[in-house]
Scaffold this active site. Structure first.
Site, PDB file in Angstrom:
ATOM      1  CE1 TYR A 277      -2.322   3.280   2.553  1.00  8.26           C
ATOM      2  CE2 TYR A 277      -3.700   2.543   0.744  1.00  8.26           C
ATOM      3  CZ  TYR A 277      -3.413   3.467   1.727  1.00  8.26           C
ATOM      4  OH  TYR A 277      -4.211   4.579   1.885  1.00  8.26           O
TER       5      TYR A 277
ATOM      6  CG  ASP B  21       5.961   3.520   0.574  1.00  6.31           C
ATOM      7  OD1 ASP B  21       4.778   3.565   0.164  1.00  6.31           O
ATOM      8  OD2 ASP B  21       6.319   4.047   1.649  1.00  6.31           O
TER       9      ASP B  21
ATOM     10  CE  LYS C 144       2.488   4.748   8.044  1.00  8.32           C
ATOM     11  NZ  LYS C 144       1.106   4.681   8.545  1.00  8.32           N
TER      12      LYS C 144
HETATM   13  P1  KE4 Z   1      -0.427   8.477   4.442  1.00  2.00           P
HETATM   14  O1  KE4 Z   1      -0.928   9.153   3.174  1.00  2.00           O
HETATM   15  O2  KE4 Z   1      -1.533   7.714   5.150  1.00  2.00           O
HETATM   16  O3  KE4 Z   1       0.334   9.387   5.371  1.00  2.00           O
HETATM   17  O4  KE4 Z   1       0.657   7.383   3.985  1.00  2.00           O
HETATM   18  C1  KE4 Z   1       0.296   6.423   3.028  1.00  2.00           C
HETATM   19  C2  KE4 Z   1       1.233   5.237   3.133  1.00  2.00           C
HETATM   20  C3  KE4 Z   1       2.249   5.112   2.201  1.00  2.00           C
HETATM   21  N1  KE4 Z   1       3.125   4.083   2.255  1.00  2.00           N
HETATM   22  C4  KE4 Z   1       3.026   3.138   3.227  1.00  2.00           C
HETATM   23  C5  KE4 Z   1       4.013   2.009   3.241  1.00  2.00           C
HETATM   24  C6  KE4 Z   1       2.007   3.224   4.200  1.00  2.00           C
HETATM   25  O5  KE4 Z   1       1.913   2.261   5.157  1.00  2.00           O
HETATM   26  C7  KE4 Z   1       1.088   4.281   4.160  1.00  2.00           C
HETATM   27  C8  KE4 Z   1      -0.058   4.409   5.146  1.00  2.00           C
HETATM   28  N2  KE4 Z   1      -0.172   3.368   6.113  1.00  2.00           N
HETATM   29  C9  KE4 Z   1      -1.495   3.075   6.581  1.00  2.00           C
HETATM   30  C10 KE4 Z   1      -1.432   1.965   7.637  1.00  2.00           C
HETATM   31  N3  KE4 Z   1      -0.875   0.760   7.184  1.00  2.00           N
HETATM   32  C11 KE4 Z   1      -2.192   4.278   7.097  1.00  2.00           C
HETATM   33  C12 KE4 Z   1      -3.364   4.023   8.002  1.00  2.00           C
HETATM   34  C13 KE4 Z   1      -4.611   4.638   7.437  1.00  2.00           C
HETATM   35  O6  KE4 Z   1      -4.805   4.611   6.209  1.00  2.00           O
HETATM   36  O7  KE4 Z   1      -5.396   5.144   8.271  1.00  2.00           O
END
Ligand code: KE4
Length: 428
Positions: free
Chosen positions: A144, A239, A267
């Protein structure tokens, strides 16, 4: 267990926001019941609005490697806020955090801060296409990379949680340029690059996959990917939104000794405030406006509060012993596996450093197809038994648990005891 206020708040929230949440995976849909509303966090603990306390293994989905309300981070945010919350100008806070990250991750020669991982991924893909003059992207099933149209194809995290391979509203045009392959399958990448290599701008992946639950790269997988990218002049994008500063003081790339062309961060580098970043080889990043003609911008990019929070986190992490944390958790993971084994529950515990997932499976999963065989109903029941014992795991089988530097031996002992109580109940 009293969750009255959470239920009242959720009823109101559902009238105001889609699904009552601002991010789908918080809605508890895959574990059933209503989401628990949290009020505060301190160290390894979370406190909900009904006064219940939990040992927290979500850690805001990864940012809180130093636990909740880490004093140095809170004080940095307070001090920055006293000076103003945003100027829309350059500030030294951005320079400070950029320097810390570039010193820690050698493959990053220049970096751009944005406000989320999604925004960082979008921007990195744009600059990769500009640099290579190619359009197609290879991603991997179950990985993701945020809710960016082009990559919401067979994605993990919330999409895996809800069993939706993609999303409505994505134009066929944007999905057309995305090829999604099985994680840990090098021959599939070789075949694809043989056929379409000249059209492929980049391969993007989580070096350690954490959005289908935790799935580790097999031996030399990342090295072979790196070599294939070089052979076909395709850029390699790691990523590291989750793995950045999670497994060591740097990226997973430092552990696997791979230098990607571009890296995505988020994060942890924001200490719980909204931050994303992309960075990498100088000649690629110099294409980004205003130095180059790849446009990307953001009102609150490099926000001083988020920058100071990030610098406070990385400054503290510089003095933390990641190996000691990882070694201290080996027994913890063994004891979790042992509980399931003793009660003849088919559960596989995948783990690396302070990340782990309890898969309700009888075979260690190597990719998304294998992960999808997990018993999500058993996971849901397990999740709620832990909640009743004051343990907060991710409300989805397809997410990863995070241990912070603030989780104590006592927390781990209590967690093992709670898991055993929960498993014992399940056997009845
Ligand atoms: P954000 O746009 O949510 O800040 O980051 C996206 C993203 C990109 N790359 C990786 C490897 C990620 O894990 C994420 C976002 N992680 C999820 C949880 N596995 C966010 C939780 C959510 O969507 O509320």
């Amino acid at each position: 267990m009293n969750l009255i206020k959470s239920q009242q708040y959720f009823t109101k929230a559902q009238k105001l926001m889609p699904g009552g949440v601002n991010s789908p995976v918080r809605a508890f849909k895959s574990v059933g019941g209503n989401p628990i509303f949290m009020h505060s966090g301190k160290g390894s603990k979370l406190h909900d609005v009904d006064g219940n306390e939990y040992i927290d293994y979500v850690g805001s989905w990864g940012p809180l490697i130093l636990g909740h309300s880490y004093p140095a981070v809170v004080n940095a945010i307070k001090a920055a806020a006293d000076e103003g919350t945003s100027f829309g100008t350059c500030t030294y806070a951005e320079v400070k955090l950029a320097q810390l990250i570039i010193t820690a991750i050698p493959s990053i020669k220049k970096i751009r801060f944005v406000n989320s991982g999604t925004e960082a991924v979008m921007s990195a893909i744009r600059v990769a296409r500009a640099y290579t003059g190619r359009e197609k992207i290879i991603k991997f099933d179950g990985c993701y990379h945020g809710h960016y149209d082009n990559l919401l194809v067979k994605a993990g995290s919330g999409l895996a949680t809800y069993g939706i391979p993609s999303s409505r509203g994505i134009s066929s045009e944007s999905a057309r340029n995305t090829i999604s392959l099985q994680y840990n399958d090098i021959p599939a990448v070789e075949r694809t690059l043989e056929k379409q290599g000249k059209e492929i701008a980049a391969i993007i992946l989580e070096p350690v996959a954490a959005n289908m639950g935790l799935v580790l790269p097999e031996k030399d997988y990342l090295l072979k990917l790196s070599k294939l990218c070089k052979m076909h002049k395709t850029l390699l994008i790691f990523d590291e939104v989750i793995t950045g500063f999670r497994l060591c003081y740097g990226g997973a790339q430092n552990i696997y000794s791979i230098e990607p062309d571009l890296t995505i961060l988020g994060k942890i580098i924001g200490g719980g405030l909204p931050v994303g970043a992309y960075g990498g080889r100088r000649e690629i990043m110099e294409l980004v406006a205003p130095e180059g003609d790849v446009y990307q911008a953001g009102t609150l990019s490099g926000n001083p509060l988020a920058m100071e929070a990030g610098s406070a986190v990385l400054s503290a992490l510089k003095h933390k012993n990641y190996k000691e944390l990882s070694d201290s958790l080996d027994d913890f993971y063994f004891e979790i596996s042992d509980v399931f084994h003793r009660y003849k529950q088919k559960v596989i515990v995948n783990h690396i450093g302070s990340m782990f997932t309890c898969f309700f499976l009888d075979k260690r999963p190597r990719n998304f197809d294998e992960v999808k065989k997990a018993d999500t109903e058993k996971y849901a029941s397990f999740f709620w038994k832990l909640v009743e014992h004051g343990i907060y795991f991710p409300p989805s089988q397809f997410e990863t648990c995070f241990v912070s530097f603030l989780h104590s031996k006592r927390d781990r002992t209590q967690t093992i005891q709670s898991i055993e109580s929960g498993v014992k109940l399940a056997k009845k």
